[in-house]
Scaffold this active site. Structure first.
Site, PDB file in Angstrom:
ATOM      1  N   THR A 414       0.811  -1.079  -0.013  1.00  0.00           N
ATOM      2  CA  THR A 414       0.463   0.210   0.125  1.00  0.00           C
ATOM      3  C   THR A 414       0.741   0.960   0.116  1.00  0.00           C
ATOM      4  O   THR A 414       0.255   2.398  -0.176  1.00  0.00           O
ATOM      5  CB  THR A 414      -1.288  -0.403   1.183  1.00  0.00           C
ATOM      6  OG1 THR A 414       0.038  -0.062   2.391  1.00  0.00           O
ATOM      7  CG2 THR A 414      -1.856  -1.073   0.601  1.00  0.00           C
ATOM      8  N   GLU A 415       1.541   0.884  -0.057  1.00  0.00           N
ATOM      9  CA  GLU A 415       3.321   2.065   0.108  1.00  0.00           C
ATOM     10  C   GLU A 415       4.443   2.029   0.424  1.00  0.00           C
ATOM     11  O   GLU A 415       5.328   0.958   0.656  1.00  0.00           O
ATOM     12  CB  GLU A 415       2.989   2.814   1.769  1.00  0.00           C
ATOM     13  CG  GLU A 415       1.898   3.648   1.867  1.00  0.00           C
ATOM     14  CD  GLU A 415       1.953   4.599   3.596  1.00  0.00           C
ATOM     15  OE1 GLU A 415       1.092   5.708   3.177  1.00  0.00           O
ATOM     16  OE2 GLU A 415       2.490   4.138   3.694  1.00  0.00           O
ATOM     17  N   ASN A 416       4.489   2.763  -1.279  1.00  0.00           N
ATOM     18  CA  ASN A 416       6.341   1.592  -1.655  1.00  0.00           C
ATOM     19  C   ASN A 416       7.350   3.098  -1.711  1.00  0.00           C
ATOM     20  O   ASN A 416       6.599   2.918  -2.862  1.00  0.00           O
ATOM     21  CB  ASN A 416       7.076   0.851  -1.757  1.00  0.00           C
ATOM     22  CG  ASN A 416       8.449  -0.015  -2.158  1.00  0.00           C
ATOM     23  OD1 ASN A 416       8.938   0.471  -2.900  1.00  0.00           O
ATOM     24  ND2 ASN A 416       9.153   0.259  -1.233  1.00  0.00           N
TER      25      ASN A 416
END
Length: 586
Positions: A414-416
């Site tokens: 979901t976040e990178n």
């Protein structure tokens, strides 16, 4: 901070071993940190980018929106670098169609965004008022995404608690938040659930708890050492479980969606592989971070190591009970299994070693409870945020840890992503290209290991407000000119590179992949020249305005004329230099 040249250089990493007895199918002793795997992702793999409401929407007091804790916190002098606020940010509230056109250019499969609780429920309490103008904004966003065949992935809580709930109840320190959050979530299911099929309850609750209620770096800015973070997390976990059950019993049958949580986690690698205490400390680091929330959700209770360490230190302080709250037998059963998928936000890795902190009265905190020290290799690339080092191999290890610890759940990354922190943003962001290439490849290796990853979200679509760092750090694929009231967007080179990864669904072969970066840099040099021209026009306009305003302070002249002029020069010189390099290659 390393130079751009150093950022793109390969980093040497130590060969370390993490001995996880349960991880039978992943070889923790193998050193392939520098290897690259050419191959593609499974059919149907979902590629996306993300954002959050407070960081991008702006319109902080428009169309009936209520105050959030971040509105209030950012307006207090000295809380945010350079006293920046998210008042206008990217003006995303007014640029729905413009930003969706950027997503179409990238050929995204999904877009992750959050709903601002106070935008649709100004006081946080449904009985007080539902703001239909806020509902209309999210209706428009969701409908436009679907019309363009982009799947919405919606986060219910990305840190912007209604200020009324903070003032009236103490925010996440109070158990009443569980019911208030459930009320808000059910309004979202009721109004948007016929079109939204992927829901995330909380984004990175670790930051909400630790930075909001322990260190005070984030809103609401409370410093309740040793207790505040644990109490906030306890209520957040209960709130998540209640919302999952509400969706499961009331909405799932007709809406047929999935609901999970997004947990952030750095990987921890032991400094000394021959020292059992370092190996234990490294696992403790991960358990106190991601395991704090994941273990109750997947197994029903906090990690045993958290209960042991915090309980012992609480006893040594003379306390009659642990500072870590407990779940009843009924609560454990109620919380266990409340996630249809696990969202993972991951950015970096730390080396970890054992370090004992004595437990004096009143001296304990979340950080000292862990009995460890975090270290970094100075050769790791570090282009932006002081905490964010590029250590791709840690990503694969974290994903395998999740597979082993939690029964190989369905995972969406979901976040990178990676930031830059320089006065003049360089659109030819070769360090971000390298970061995406390496981290996405480690994710591909993890899938080859058997980890059940179904989607990836690049963080972030746009440059945006970065919490206590204001606008000093930029994570975006698209550069946003915050000095221009229209907040124009410009593609960085990483846009073209990420687009090619999406188009190929991975890394088909070395020859093709090697050509992607060259083409991306060629494209961005013309964008650099366009941005420089815009900077020149903006600077000229500011000079004319200041000439007609004799009361303008010297500081305003410095920020509005000198800084843009320096940035323009940086951009022009970068463009010339890149064109020179490209001609030499040809």
């Amino acid at each position: 901070m390393l130079s751009h040249c150093a950022v793109t250089a390969c980093c040497y990493v130590f060969v370390l071993v993490l001995r996880l007895s349960a991880a039978e199918d992943f070889d923790w002793t193998k050193n392939d940190h520098g290897s690259f795997y050419y191959g593609t992702f499974p059919a149907g793999f979902s590629w996306g980018a993300g954002s959050s409401a407070y960081q991008t929407e702006g319109a902080w007091d428009q169309d009936g929106k209520g105050l959030s804790i971040w509105d209030v916190f950012s307006h207090k002098k000295g809380k945010i670098l350079q006293n920046d606020t998210g008042d206008s940010s990217c003006e995303g509230y007014y640029k729905v169609k413009d930003d969706i056109s950027l997503m179409k250019e990238l050929k995204l499969n999904h877009y992750r965004f959050s709903i601002s609780w106070p935008r649709i429920m100004p006081t946080g309490i449904r009985a007080d008022h539902v703001n239909e103008r806020g509902i209309k904004y999210y209706d428009e966003l969701i409908d436009n995404l679907l019309e363009n065949k982009i799947t919405p992935i919606v986060t219910l809580y990305h840190w912007d608690l209604p200020q009324v709930l903070q003032e009236k109840y103490g925010g996440w320190q109070n158990i009443s938040m569980v019911n208030h959050f459930n009320e808000f979530a059910n309004l979202c299911f009721e109004r948007f659930g016929n079109r939204v099929k992927y829901w995330i309850t909380f984004n990175n609750p670790w930051s909400v708890a630790v930075e909001g209620y322990e260190t005070g770096e984030h809103a609401p800015g409370l410093k309740l050492r040793g207790t505040g973070a644990y109490r906030a997390a306890h209520h957040i976990i209960k709130a998540h479980a209640k919302v999952w059950h509400a969706y499961d019993t009331q909405w799932r049958a007709k809406q047929k969606g999935l609901l999970g949580i997004s947990l952030s986690g750095d990987w921890g690698e032991p400094v000394d592989i021959s020292n059992s205490k370092d190996i234990e400390a490294a696992e403790r680091y991960v358990q106190f971070y991601m395991g704090w929330f994941a273990t109750p959700i997947f197994h029903g209770d906090y990690p045993q190591v958290m209960k042991d360490f915090i309980g012992r230190k609480s006893s040594q302080q003379g306390l009659s009970s642990s500072r870590l709250p407990t779940f009843s037998t009924q609560e454990k059963s109620y919380i266990k299994g409340t996630s249809d998928f696990l969202g993972i936000g991951h950015f970096t890795t730390r080396y970890v070693t054992q370090k004992n902190y004595p437990s004096g009265r009143g001296g304990s905190s979340y950080f000292t409870d862990r009995d460890l020290a975090e270290l970094v290799d100075p050769r790791w690339p570090d282009p932006g945020s002081e905490w964010l080092y590029s250590v791709p191999w840690g990503f694969r290890r974290l994903l395998n840890f999740v597979k082993t610890q939690y029964g190989n759940p369905l995972i969406y990354v979901t976040e990178n992503g990676v930031s830059e922190k320089i006065m003049c943003t360089e659109l030819c962001d070769d360090w971000r290209i390298q970061y995406f290439k390496d981290y996405i490849n480690e994710m591909l290796k993890a899938i080859k290991d058997g980890v059940n990853v179904h989607g990836y979200t690049a963080w972030s679509l746009l440059d945006k407000f970065e919490w206590d760092e204001g606008y000093s750090e930029r994570f975006g694929l698209y550069y946003v000119d915050f000095r221009n009231k229209n907040k124009p967007r410009y593609p960085k080179a990483s846009v073209q590179y990420y687009k090619r990864i999406i188009g190929s669904n991975g890394f088909p072969n070395q020859r093709e992949v090697d050509s992607w970066k060259r083409r991306a840099i060629e494209t961005c040099s013309s964008s650099n020249q366009l941005l420089a021209a815009e900077e020149q026009r903006s600077t000229a306009a500011n000079i004319l305005r200041l000439i007609h305003d004799p009361l303008t302070s010297h500081m305003e002249m410095v920020t509005e004329i000198v800084v843009p002029t320096v940035c323009t020069l940086c951009i022009l010189l970068s463009a010339v230099f890149l064109m020179f390099l490209l001609r030499r290659r040809n």
